[in-house]
Design an enzyme around this catalytic site. Structure first.
Site, short mmCIF file in Angstrom:
data_model
loop_
_atom_site.label_atom_id
_atom_site.label_comp_id
_atom_site.label_asym_id
_atom_site.label_seq_id
_atom_site.Cartn_x
_atom_site.Cartn_y
_atom_site.Cartn_z
N LYS A 22 -111.88 -42.08 84.41
CA LYS A 22 -111.55 -40.69 84.06
C LYS A 22 -111.70 -39.77 85.27
O LYS A 22 -110.82 -38.98 85.58
CB LYS A 22 -112.48 -40.23 82.93
N ASN A 23 -112.84 -39.90 85.96
CA ASN A 23 -113.12 -38.95 87.04
C ASN A 23 -112.31 -39.19 88.30
O ASN A 23 -112.34 -38.39 89.23
CB ASN A 23 -114.62 -38.95 87.36
N CYS A 116 -117.85 -30.31 78.96
CA CYS A 116 -119.03 -30.76 78.23
C CYS A 116 -120.09 -29.66 78.14
O CYS A 116 -120.22 -28.85 79.05
CB CYS A 116 -119.66 -31.94 78.97
N ARG A 121 -122.70 -25.07 84.51
CA ARG A 121 -121.53 -25.50 85.27
C ARG A 121 -120.73 -24.34 85.87
O ARG A 121 -119.56 -24.12 85.53
CB ARG A 121 -120.63 -26.37 84.40
N ASP A 305 -124.06 -39.20 84.72
CA ASP A 305 -123.23 -39.60 83.57
C ASP A 305 -123.72 -40.87 82.88
O ASP A 305 -123.20 -41.25 81.83
CB ASP A 305 -121.76 -39.78 84.01
N ARG A 397 -112.93 -38.55 74.67
CA ARG A 397 -112.59 -37.84 75.92
C ARG A 397 -112.68 -38.78 77.12
O ARG A 397 -111.96 -38.61 78.10
CB ARG A 397 -113.56 -36.67 76.16
#
Ligand code: UD1
Length: 420
Positions: A22-23, A116, A121, A305, A397
């Site tokens: 994903k990242n 999230c 953030r 994570d 997600r």
């Protein structure tokens, strides 16, 4: 709403292939806007964050088409420099679009991003990085207006090695005349993958994976074909599923070279972990042993994570262990749910102290973010009886058909429709 229902107590066994990261996929999709030519991305992960990013690209005027295992992105007709408000709020990675859109149009408008619920953030580092490249930024009522008419190559120094800010500056600078240097850059493997992608388009980026990255601006970037790296967090979560159930698991297409921190912790807990090429093999003992201390850090430290998955493992290990979360300020939100399942976690600020218990019992719990949801599933795999985890969509997600993957390893898990 959808929920997972897990019947715990099954030992997981078998082999799984790790999906694309994903990242890595998200910034790579954003970087497609840097060229007018077609880009073919192989084996993009089929997760909702990637789908949302594709929708953002389409709203900006990109053509995005899935053909079998390939995703073809055509940025030829990108016409808008304004990020769609609703989607930006849903997905934090929409902030990645700033760099590529500025590169294309020398202007960009974006609303404050969502993502999230794991901390404040802020995006100050993204903005300071772009300012160092001559972008003039005005913030008003949650809207960020960027004027890049005076953009130039430059020296960027980050106070903290932010992953997203590093990627944004790499993309913004890819086509600026001259050499841009990023000091105190983030060193995550996904940044190395983004460098690989930009260079496959004809860019000249060097040093990703180290604290100093240089970007020699090129006139234009061209189309290419690229396969994003496999997901080290998905791989780690699957290994953790094997570990918590006393199982035996082999992963193929795993980014084993990027998983030292995770694998070292699993070994500390008594698992046998072997890395061979792109395969990782794990055999877990009947009962895990608590590690004394785990601290999350930017790469190559232990990844934040994977923190909450390790918290779930620690809950059922023999002994007492401590976890310190240094990256995000609000990442123990699932401790309460784990305690309802019988765990003994005590949290104070960024620290959690866990006294291992013999077993957990099934309960009705709620996913509050992506990784926390996955961790509750792990706890459910170990717990006696049935665990229902609400808000499965949060897990979607970042995990592709999570329940199917676990079922392939022998887990008893299904997805049900429930009332909100
Ligand atoms: C990326 C990952 C995310 C991972 C995180 C840390 C993607 C899509 N997401 O997120 O899964 O958990 O790296 O490895 O790649 N910060 C600021 N100001 C900024 C930017 C960040 O203060 O402008 C702070 C954040 O609040 C956080 C820390 O820096 O406390 C790390 O954030 P960052 O490295 O930027 O993570 P993301 O790029 O958001």
């Amino acid at each position: 709403m959808e929920s997972f229902v897990v019947q715990g107590g099954k030992r997981l066994e078998g082999t799984l292939r790790v999906d694309g990261a994903k990242n890595a996929a998200l910034p790579i999709l954003a970087a497609c806007v840097l060229t007018e030519e077609d880009v073919t991305l192989h084996r993009m992960p089929d997760i909702t964050d990637v789908r949302r990013m594709e929708e953002i690209l389409q709203m900006l005027g990109c053509r995005v088409e899935r053909r079998g295992w390939d995703t073809i992105v055509s940025g030829m007709d990108v016409s808008s420099f304004e990020m769609p408000d609703q989607l930006s709020k849903q997905i934090r990675s929409s902030i990645f679009m700033l760099g590529p859109i500025l590169s294309r149009f020398r202007r960009a408008t974006v609303t404050y991003p969502g993502g999230c619920e794991i901390g404040l953030r802020p995006i100050d580092l993204h903005l300071s990085g772009l300012r160092a490249l001559g972008v003039v930024i005005r913030e008003e009522g949650g809207v960020i207006q960027c004027d890049g008419r005076g953009m130039h190559a430059g020296e960027v120094h980050f106070d903290y090695p932010s992953v997203g800010a590093t990627e944004n500056v790499m993309m913004a600078a890819a086509c600026l005349p001259g050499v841009t240097t990023i000091h105190n850059a983030a060193r995550e493997p996904e940044i190395v993958d983004l460098m690989g992608f930009i260079n496959a388009m004809g860019g000249r980026v060097a040093g990703a994976g180290c604290a100093t990255i240089t970007i020699e601006g090129v006139k234009r970037l061209h189309g290419c074909a690229y396969t994003p790296m496999p997901d080290r967090i998905v791989a780690g979560t699957l290994l953790a599923a094997g570990a918590i159930t006393g199982g035996e698991i082999t992963l193929t297409n795993a980014p084993s070279g990027d998983m030292h921190a995770i694998n070292a912790k699993l070994r500390e807990m008594g698992c046998a972990v072997r890395e061979e090429g792109d395969c990782i093999y794990l055999r877990a003992p009947a009962r895990l042993t608590a590690f004394p201390l785990l601290q999350t850090q930017p790469h190559p430290g232990f990844p934040t994570d994977m923190q909450v998955q390790m918290l779930a493992l620690l809950c059922v290990s023999e002994g007492t262990g401590v976890i310190v979360e240094n990256v995000f300020e609000n990442r123990f939100t699932h401790a309460g749910d784990l305690n309802r399942m019988g765990a003994r976690i005590l949290c104070s600020g960024r620290t959690a102290v866990v006294r291992g218990v013999e077993g957990l019992c099934g309960a009705h719990v709620t996913a509050r973010d992506l990784r926390g949801g996955a961790a509750l599933v792990l706890a459910g795999l170990k717990a006696q009886g049935e665990t229902q985890i609400d808000h499965a969509a949060l897990v979607d997600r970042g995990y592709e058909r999570f329940e199917d993957q676990l079922r392939q390893l022998g887990a008893q898990i299904c997805r049900i429709q429930t009332q909100e």
